[in-house]
Scaffold this motif. Sequence first.
Motif, PDB file in Angstrom:
ATOM      1  N   CYS A   1      -6.273   9.354  -9.677  1.00 42.93           N
ATOM      2  CA  CYS A   1      -6.064  10.500 -10.283  1.00 42.93           C
ATOM      3  C   CYS A   1      -4.419  10.723 -10.136  1.00 42.93           C
ATOM      4  N   THR A   2      -3.569   9.969  -9.574  1.00 41.29           N
ATOM      5  CA  THR A   2      -2.250  10.007  -9.605  1.00 41.29           C
ATOM      6  C   THR A   2      -1.790   9.412 -10.661  1.00 41.29           C
ATOM      7  N   ASN A   3      -2.494   8.556 -11.366  1.00 48.77           N
ATOM      8  CA  ASN A   3      -2.084   7.664 -12.422  1.00 48.77           C
ATOM      9  C   ASN A   3      -2.075   8.371 -13.687  1.00 48.77           C
ATOM     10  N   ILE A   4      -1.730   9.795 -13.830  1.00 48.18           N
ATOM     11  CA  ILE A   4      -1.812  10.607 -14.830  1.00 48.18           C
ATOM     12  C   ILE A   4      -0.414  10.709 -15.492  1.00 48.18           C
ATOM     13  N   VAL A   5       0.598  10.159 -14.479  1.00 43.49           N
ATOM     14  CA  VAL A   5       1.849  10.251 -14.730  1.00 43.49           C
ATOM     15  C   VAL A   5       2.355   9.474 -15.710  1.00 43.49           C
ATOM     16  N   PRO A   6       2.849  10.033 -17.057  1.00 45.74           N
ATOM     17  CA  PRO A   6       3.257   9.092 -18.170  1.00 45.74           C
ATOM     18  C   PRO A   6       4.279   8.190 -17.752  1.00 45.74           C
ATOM     19  N   ARG A   7       5.391   8.571 -17.073  1.00 43.73           N
ATOM     20  CA  ARG A   7       6.510   7.627 -16.867  1.00 43.73           C
ATOM     21  C   ARG A   7       7.273   7.967 -15.749  1.00 43.73           C
ATOM     22  N   PRO A   8       6.857   7.289 -14.650  1.00 40.53           N
ATOM     23  CA  PRO A   8       7.359   7.445 -13.500  1.00 40.53           C
ATOM     24  C   PRO A   8       8.988   6.674 -13.712  1.00 40.53           C
ATOM     25  N   ILE A   9       9.776   6.695 -12.594  1.00 45.44           N
ATOM     26  CA  ILE A   9      11.185   6.216 -12.407  1.00 45.44           C
ATOM     27  C   ILE A   9      10.669   4.533 -12.289  1.00 45.44           C
ATOM     28  N   VAL A  10       9.795   4.379 -11.321  1.00 43.60           N
ATOM     29  CA  VAL A  10       9.548   2.980 -10.991  1.00 43.60           C
ATOM     30  C   VAL A  10       8.422   2.932 -10.094  1.00 43.60           C
ATOM     31  N   THR A  11       7.783   1.781 -10.310  1.00 50.67           N
ATOM     32  CA  THR A  11       6.416   1.465  -9.677  1.00 50.67           C
ATOM     33  C   THR A  11       6.494   0.329  -8.858  1.00 50.67           C
ATOM     34  N   GLY A  12       5.594   0.380  -7.547  1.00 50.97           N
ATOM     35  CA  GLY A  12       5.792  -0.742  -6.695  1.00 50.97           C
ATOM     36  C   GLY A  12       4.232  -0.932  -5.979  1.00 50.97           C
ATOM     37  N   ILE A  13       4.009  -2.122  -5.877  1.00 54.67           N
ATOM     38  CA  ILE A  13       2.641  -2.643  -5.179  1.00 54.67           C
ATOM     39  C   ILE A  13       2.971  -3.350  -3.898  1.00 54.67           C
ATOM     40  N   SER A  14       2.410  -2.654  -2.665  1.00 58.11           N
ATOM     41  CA  SER A  14       2.313  -3.250  -1.650  1.00 58.11           C
ATOM     42  C   SER A  14       1.407  -4.371  -1.293  1.00 58.11           C
ATOM     43  N   SER A  15       1.095  -5.062  -0.262  1.00 58.92           N
ATOM     44  CA  SER A  15       0.311  -6.045  -0.211  1.00 58.92           C
ATOM     45  C   SER A  15      -1.231  -5.849  -0.489  1.00 58.92           C
ATOM     46  N   LEU A  16      -1.780  -6.912  -1.194  1.00 56.03           N
ATOM     47  CA  LEU A  16      -3.230  -6.884  -1.566  1.00 56.03           C
ATOM     48  C   LEU A  16      -4.076  -7.416  -0.406  1.00 56.03           C
ATOM     49  N   GLY A  17      -4.626  -6.543   0.400  1.00 54.56           N
ATOM     50  CA  GLY A  17      -5.256  -7.225   1.695  1.00 54.56           C
ATOM     51  C   GLY A  17      -6.553  -7.913   1.195  1.00 54.56           C
ATOM     52  N   ILE A  18      -6.619  -9.079   1.760  1.00 57.74           N
ATOM     53  CA  ILE A  18      -7.831  -9.918   1.526  1.00 57.74           C
ATOM     54  C   ILE A  18      -9.295  -9.283   2.116  1.00 57.74           C
ATOM     55  N   ASP A  19      -8.795  -8.679   3.247  1.00 56.83           N
ATOM     56  CA  ASP A  19     -10.318  -8.254   3.913  1.00 56.83           C
ATOM     57  C   ASP A  19     -11.000  -7.114   2.901  1.00 56.83           C
ATOM     58  N   HIS A  20     -10.314  -6.448   2.025  1.00 62.56           N
ATOM     59  CA  HIS A  20     -10.868  -5.697   1.021  1.00 62.56           C
ATOM     60  C   HIS A  20     -11.751  -6.291   0.075  1.00 62.56           C
ATOM     61  N   VAL A  21     -11.624  -7.680  -0.240  1.00 59.80           N
ATOM     62  CA  VAL A  21     -12.246  -8.299  -1.166  1.00 59.80           C
ATOM     63  C   VAL A  21     -13.716  -8.152  -0.813  1.00 59.80           C
ATOM     64  N   GLY A  22     -14.119  -8.522   0.379  1.00 58.38           N
ATOM     65  CA  GLY A  22     -15.656  -8.509   0.794  1.00 58.38           C
ATOM     66  C   GLY A  22     -15.948  -6.968   0.675  1.00 58.38           C
TER      67      GLY A  22
END
Length: 488
Positions: A169-190
């Motif tokens: 739901c936070t992704n309704i922002v049309p144009r943020p100043i900058v976007t960032g992605i932290s680590s993609l945890g492997i344990d979430h895969v299973g």
Amino acid sequence: MSGRSYKDAVDLLNTLQSNAATLEAIKALGGQGNELAIPEMVEYLERIGYKREDLNSLNIIHVTGTKGKGSTCAFVDSILRRLYTSPHLVAVRERIRVNGVPISEELFAKFFFDVWDRLEETADQQRLPTAKPKPMYFRYVTLVAFHAFLTLKVDATILEVGVGGTYDCTNIVPRPIVTGISSLGIDHVGVLGKTIAEIAWQKAGIFKEGVPAITVDQPTEGMVVLRQRSAELKASEFIVVPPVPEVAGIQLGLAGEHQIVNGGLAVLLSQKFLQSKGQTTPQAALPSSFIEGLKDAKWPGRCQTVNDPMYPSTVWFLDGAHTVESLACCIEWFLTPLPGEIHFESLYSIATRGRSGQSFLGVVLEKIAAQLQLHGSSESPDTFFDKVVFCANVTYADGHFKGDLTSMSIPEDDLARLKTQQELAAAWTSLLPTFPNENVHVLPSIEHAVRAVRDETSNGRPVEVLTTGSLHLIGGLIEVAGLSEVAL
């Protein structure tokens, strides 16, 4: 409506929680939401009097990831508060904060009921048949946050994704100043039944046209997808955070080796944000304001050491780890450096439903063994803890929750029989058959667990307590143990 106090607001907010059955249905979808989430959220936003484009004035730094996104937000918050002289800088984490401090109960109640009233008044304007008259808990809090920040005319907003990215739901922002992605945890895969590539696709959904997209180093499969998505969504640039030597060389405000990566991401997000505002230019060395911000960052309940103000011989080690990977980081933090003589350790753990207690606790023991060996200790994981307690995620001994901590996600039958806690206790005994049964406790509330620690304190010896397994648990313990003034 009987009243419009903070308590009244919290009580109404709790009616918007999803129950256990609903959460199970969401999990069956992979926990990532669906493509109707954004149109529904836009409708709610319009019904409370805002257009989607209005959110651009909040100057948003949008952060997602499987692990480390909250820590990254805390670092960015601390850095920017040292650089902004104007009064309003905000961070959306578990609570709505302005200048690093949760807004007052009075303000929360005001903004809460503003949104509630507007949704009541516009109920006949509902267009989408899938949308309910009012959104569920997290969406509602997000609406309240947007309303609060727009009303306060904030200068910068640090916005943490709830779940996923693309359909959050936070992704309704049309144009943020900058976007960032932290680590993609492997344990979430299973757990989610998703591949790293699928998780990366979801997270990269926050990338926007003409906006810098920044990520920490990721598994190869995930990195390929992030690069592809940044091109598809026309990000202005795609950057993998390079090593920042200064971050590794200082004592960060958030403990744990894993925070070095999050600190590096925060530095780059902050630099890009300030450059967009014409307030800084690239520099060879990290400015002192950044270094001080990293040193002073705080985030309650994550790798946090708290001396009990009422019981001086008790030290609480608090970490809301609730996944296999975050638990490993928790133990690494707890045993770096190795504490001195350990008189009494108590592990409070709430296992997330759907995770095996055997693997959940197995990680704890394996990591303890590795850390003991690393630090040259001859102690065995079998005897590392004197006592372990598995308690239900209920605040008080009378079976009630503190209003802010009410949870409807625990199945009533599970709670009544302490099913999860019994399973964890059985798993612990199976993993450590020589561990004394009388030192393994299953308790019905957080208050019962705190009482057990207090009883140990009355014996006159130091007590060190590792509390982990759930952020909800940490919040309840801070409340019951009276740690708010020193922990928050």
